[in-house]
Design an enzyme around this catalytic site. Structure first.
Site, mmCIF file in Angstrom:
data_model
loop_
_atom_site.group_PDB
_atom_site.id
_atom_site.type_symbol
_atom_site.label_atom_id
_atom_site.label_comp_id
_atom_site.label_asym_id
_atom_site.label_seq_id
_atom_site.Cartn_x
_atom_site.Cartn_y
_atom_site.Cartn_z
ATOM 1 N N ASP A 235 0.841 -1.204 0.000
ATOM 2 C CA ASP A 235 0.000 0.000 0.000
ATOM 3 C C ASP A 235 0.877 1.255 0.000
ATOM 4 O O ASP A 235 0.581 2.240 -0.685
ATOM 5 C CB ASP A 235 -0.911 -0.014 1.236
ATOM 6 C CG ASP A 235 -1.615 -1.350 1.387
ATOM 7 O OD1 ASP A 235 -2.538 -1.615 0.617
ATOM 8 O OD2 ASP A 235 -1.203 -2.151 2.245
ATOM 9 N N HIS B 213 -4.594 -3.303 6.448
ATOM 10 C CA HIS B 213 -4.443 -3.585 5.008
ATOM 11 C C HIS B 213 -5.835 -3.934 4.481
ATOM 12 O O HIS B 213 -6.162 -5.095 4.253
ATOM 13 C CB HIS B 213 -3.455 -4.732 4.767
ATOM 14 C CG HIS B 213 -3.444 -5.146 3.323
ATOM 15 N ND1 HIS B 213 -2.951 -4.355 2.335
ATOM 16 C CD2 HIS B 213 -3.898 -6.258 2.700
ATOM 17 C CE1 HIS B 213 -3.105 -4.951 1.159
ATOM 18 N NE2 HIS B 213 -3.675 -6.115 1.366
#
Ligand code: NAD
Ligand code: LMR
Length: 332
Positions: A160, A188
């Site tokens: 990410d 996440h």
């Protein structure tokens, strides 16, 4: 003098990420071009033949740094003596399954693999959980492997983080290696908060804040955030499979920086056990900005959190608190 080989476990090694990841490790992308490795690959009986195929390919690729391969469906054999464990194996969500069904399958896998790692891994083994729900799987692993120090158990949010750098680089038409210090806060999942308030870009006249260069707060507070939050889903839609090469590459980044250190003045995002920093509840695995030195991470302290960010940090913490409760209800 040649270095002693490091033993690296990859679970779910016959899967998509495993197939992308093991050659990267064998080439030195994770631990450096002077670090020999012995790969331990674990999968489950239905994937045993495919796993043997991956082993054959590793032999055929004749990697100079690869000093041995263990390919097994036996969790004890897989975990024995490993210095680094990359936990990619897990049960994917299938049609008709509820979130709770997937959570229940995965947390039981992480509970049992926690015990195997605790009993058989090398002392001070570093663990990276990739399989979803990554933060909560890592938390369960930590809780059921009490003798492994909490600081050794992490989860992957570097993908990410890299996605956030990639979006800024595309927007400003600068090279991604000139962008740094974005932050992924939290889970996440789509509640993660990609934060560029402290991110900078290297320019010919020095480092400049991303906000000053982008000059579009509406984009940074809106589409940028949702694009990073939804990137995993966008890849699934495009490939009909979830991200694999970027996940494998980011897993290498995560371990490389943890073991070899982050560059001076640069931080990265890692899912780590919360100590209450930034008023994030202690006892969650939460993604923070970290620097790494001498094989240890530490959370970057003292960053200013504005009201907009505060709400987003809290929202993703709430989701993780709910996931933790759900995970425990699945185990009881
Ligand atoms: P995949 O289905 O291709 O591979 C998973 C592998 O795990 C399979 O080979 C399966 O047989 C194996 N497996 C299942 N149960 C196991 C067990 N108990 N022990 C060992 N192996 C087991 O999936 P993939 O695309 O490689 O993704 C793996 C995981 O990573 C998924 O949970 C995915 O959602 C997650 N993921 C996380 C990130 C991240 O950034 N954290 C990014 C992408 C994917
Ligand atoms: C990703 O971020 O690419 C994956 O975690 C998506 C998923 O749901 O597997």
């Amino acid at each position: 003098m040649a270095k002693e080989p490091v033993r690296v476990l990859v679970t779910g090694a016959a899967g998509q990420i495993g197939y992308a990841l093991v050659p990267m490790i064998a080439r030195g992308v994770m631990l450096g071009s002077d670090q020999p490795v012995i790969l331990h690959m674990l999968d489950i009986p239905p994937a045993a033949e495919a796993l043997d195929g991956v082993k054959m390919e590793l032999v055929d690729a004749a990697f100079p740094l690869l000093k041995g391969v263990v390919a097994t469906i036996d969790v004890v054999e897989a975990c024995t003596g490993v210095n680094i464990a990359i936990m990619v194996g897990g049960f994917p969500r299938k049609e008709g399954m509820e979130r709770k069904d997937v959570m229940s399958k995965n947390v039981s896998i992480y509970k049992s693999q926690a015990s195997a790692l605790e009993k058989h891994a090398a002392p001070n083994c570093k663990v990276l959980v990739v399989a979803n729900p990554a933060n909560t799987n890592a938390l369960i692993l930590k809780e059921f492997a009490p003798s492994i120090p909490a600081k050794n158990i992490t989860c992957l949010t570097r993908l990410d983080h890299n996605r956030a750098l990639g979006q800024i680089s595309e927007r400003l038409n600068v090279h991604v290696s000139d962008v740094k210090n974005a932050i992924i806060w939290g889970n996440h999942s789509s509640t993660q908060y990609p934060d560029v308030n402290h991110a900078t870009v290297k320019t010919p006249s020095g480092e400049k804040p991303v906000r000053e260069l982008v000059k579009d707060d509406a984009w940074l507070n809106g589409e940028f955030i949702t694009t990073v939050q939804q990137r995993g889903a966008a890849i699934i839609k495009a490939r009909k499979l979830s991200s694999a090469l970027s996940a494998a590459s980011s897993a290498c980044d995560h371990i490389r920086d943890w073991v070899l250190g982050t560059p001076q003045g640069t931080w990265v995002s890692m899912g780590v056990y919360s100590d209450g920093s930034y008023n994030v509840p202690a006892g969650l695995i939460y993604s923070f900005p970290v620097i790494c030195k001498n094989g240890e991470w530490s959370i970057v302290q003292g960053l200013n959190i504005d009201e907009f960010s505060r709400k987003k940090l809290d929202l993703t913490a709430e989701e993780l608190t709910e996931e933790k409760a759900l995970a425990y209800s699945c185990l009881s």
